[in-house]
Enzyme design. Structure first.
Site, mmCIF file in Angstrom:
data_model
loop_
_atom_site.group_PDB
_atom_site.id
_atom_site.type_symbol
_atom_site.label_atom_id
_atom_site.label_comp_id
_atom_site.label_asym_id
_atom_site.label_seq_id
_atom_site.Cartn_x
_atom_site.Cartn_y
_atom_site.Cartn_z
ATOM 1 N N LYS A 142 -5.137 12.296 6.455
ATOM 2 C CA LYS A 142 -6.698 13.147 6.082
ATOM 3 C C LYS A 142 -6.122 14.766 6.828
ATOM 4 C CE LYS A 142 -9.465 9.297 6.065
ATOM 5 N NZ LYS A 142 -10.983 8.328 7.169
ATOM 6 N N GLU A 146 -4.306 -3.271 7.352
ATOM 7 C CA GLU A 146 -5.152 -2.301 7.945
ATOM 8 C C GLU A 146 -5.701 -2.659 9.609
ATOM 9 O OE1 GLU A 146 -7.750 1.267 5.444
ATOM 10 O OE2 GLU A 146 -9.100 -0.540 6.882
ATOM 11 N N HIS A 201 8.786 -11.770 -13.673
ATOM 12 C CA HIS A 201 9.630 -11.093 -14.247
ATOM 13 C C HIS A 201 9.754 -10.135 -13.664
ATOM 14 C CE1 HIS A 201 10.053 -14.308 -17.547
ATOM 15 N NE2 HIS A 201 8.579 -14.959 -16.813
#
Ligand code: PA5
Length: 428
Positions: free
Chosen positions: A417, A282, A303
């Site tokens: 948003k 961010e 793995h």
């Protein structure tokens, strides 16, 4: 004291970036760079409000005395730090620990899954609970929706007056819906200081209240952060670990590396990786720039991601985080007949095998063309973790300035948003 090994980056490349590194460091110290109004965290481990902190410790004790569960409602920087610290210093199995005197800490409001909320409610069951709702803005949808739910649940269980004593809000000192609602309802509140954004807020009441409620020594955590704060302030060259890290990652980025993979061999570190991803993602991912922060937990991820790390695109580098953990513990036994072929490990601790896995992995990845940095925290504990947190924060600020971005805003988060609210018909 934390140490960093940047020997995978040629010294002349680090030297070449030194003027830029020092300028970024100067701006951060002088609070004169982009987003300067959000650099309150730089001096926070030294100048936090002592009275508020004392009140917080008392609240944490009250929570532990009267609740089997503390529900922490928050998202992003409002929950990742406390979750990371609790997992790392106690265990990801903390909630299941039999006979512990501190409450389970359950995290809600960090997603929009109804099923997850339902399961969390079932997990609380008949146990008494307290809610700590955390939001700097006071209006983030995910925690706001979860808080509405828990407010109703608390009122149903304890009545309006009883619920008041079981809801604690951590938010801005003056702004936002959560602040006004708390005032109206009479909830106890803690302040997220001005100048501290979400992802830099773990050492404010945002992180400290849940961490203290889990029984962790927050004084030692803060002391560790203070040690690193002083080191970051006074050491001006590449002997300053945060500057060395910021310079190394920018040198690698300029050299064509696009992804930084944070790697640990300690399963308790997984949420520290999540916290670190938010901090760097961010802060730096903007204006079409920034290293992509990824995190792996070895040996499990050897793995799953080990193949890519060894032979995939050579556009990544790796930062290992190492801590000295108490040795001893479980050793591999000897088996007559050696049917599973493991007698060559007999008498070794699992941790010693893990150390060999680390050495082997680092060499393999280096040989495979992945530059490897190492951050060595020293003994695993609250003090070293405080140092590590501040180290990553400070390096992030410096690194963001070197990249030429404002490391303290997040304008891109608004886009989803906007779309979501349009779909949901939110009134203008
Ligand atoms: O770093 C940030 O500021 C954000 O990631 C916030 O932590 C996150 O969006 C939650 O915001 P708030 O605490 O305002 O609910």
């Amino acid at each position: 004291m934390l140490r960093i090994d940047t020997s995978a980056v040629p010294p002349q490349k680090l030297e070449a970036l030194l003027p830029q590194t020092l300028e970024a460091h100067r701006k951060l110290q002088a609070r004169s760079g982009a987003g300067a109004e959000y650099t309150g965290w730089v001096t926070l481990p030294g100048d936090y409000d002592r009275d508020e902190y004392q009140r917080l410790l008392e609240a944490a004790e009250r929570v532990a005395a009267r609740s089997g569960v503390l529900v922490v409602v928050g998202i992003g920087g409002s929950y990742l730090g406390s979750r990371a610290v609790i997992d790392f210093l106690l265990s990801p199995f903390y909630n299941g620990t039999a006979g512990k005197k501190t409450p389970d800490i359950l995290f809600a409001g960090c997603n929009l899954s109804g099923a997850a909320l339902q399961k969390l409610t079932e997990r609380i069951g008949e146990r008494d609970f307290t809610v700590n709702v955390i939001s700097k803005s006071g209006g983030t949808t995910e925690p706001a929706v979860a808080f509405r739910y828990f407010r109703a649940l608390a009122e149903k269980r304890y009545g309006k007056e009883g619920a008041k004593k079981r809801i604690i809000a951590t938010t801005d000192k003056a702004r936002g819906v959560l602040k006004s609602l708390s005032g109206e309802m009479g909830y106890e509140t803690f302040v997220i200081p001005d100048g501290v954004g979400g992802r830099y807020s773990v050492l404010t009441p945002v992180g400290l209240l849940p961490i203290a409620a889990a029984g962790i020594d927050t004084g030692t955590l803060l002391a560790g952060a203070r040690t690193m704060m002083d080191a970051c302030k006074t050491a001006a060259g590449l002997e300053n670990p945060a500057l060395a890290y910021a310079a190394a990652r920018n040198a690698l980025y300029e050299g064509g590396k696009k992804t930084e993979v944070l790697a640990s061999f300690d399963p308790d570190f997984v949420y520290m990786g999540e916290w670190w991803k938010q901090l760097y993602g961010e802060s730096e991912g903007k204006e079409g720039k920034g290293l992509f922060p990824a995190a792996v937990s070895y040996t499990a991820d050897l793995h799953s991601m080990g193949q890519y790390m060894q032979q995939g695109e050579r556009t990544l580098f790796e930062t290992f985080v190492r801590s000295d953990t108490p040795r001893g513990g479980i050793t591999v036994g000897t088996e007559p007949g050696n049917a599973d072929g493991l007698n060559f490990l007999a008498g070794k601790t699992i941790d010693a095998i893990n150390d060999a896995a680390y050495e082997g992995t680092k060499k393999a990845h280096t040989d495979g063309g992945v530059p490897c940095l190492t951050v060595d925290t020293g003994p695993k504990g609250a003090e070293a973790l405080g140092e590590l947190i501040y180290f990553f924060e400070y390096a992030c600020g410096v690194s963001g300035y070197m990249l030429g971005v404002n490391p303290f805003d997040q304008p891109g988060v608004e886009a989803y948003k906007k779309n979501m609210f349009t779909l949901l018909g939110k009134p203008g």
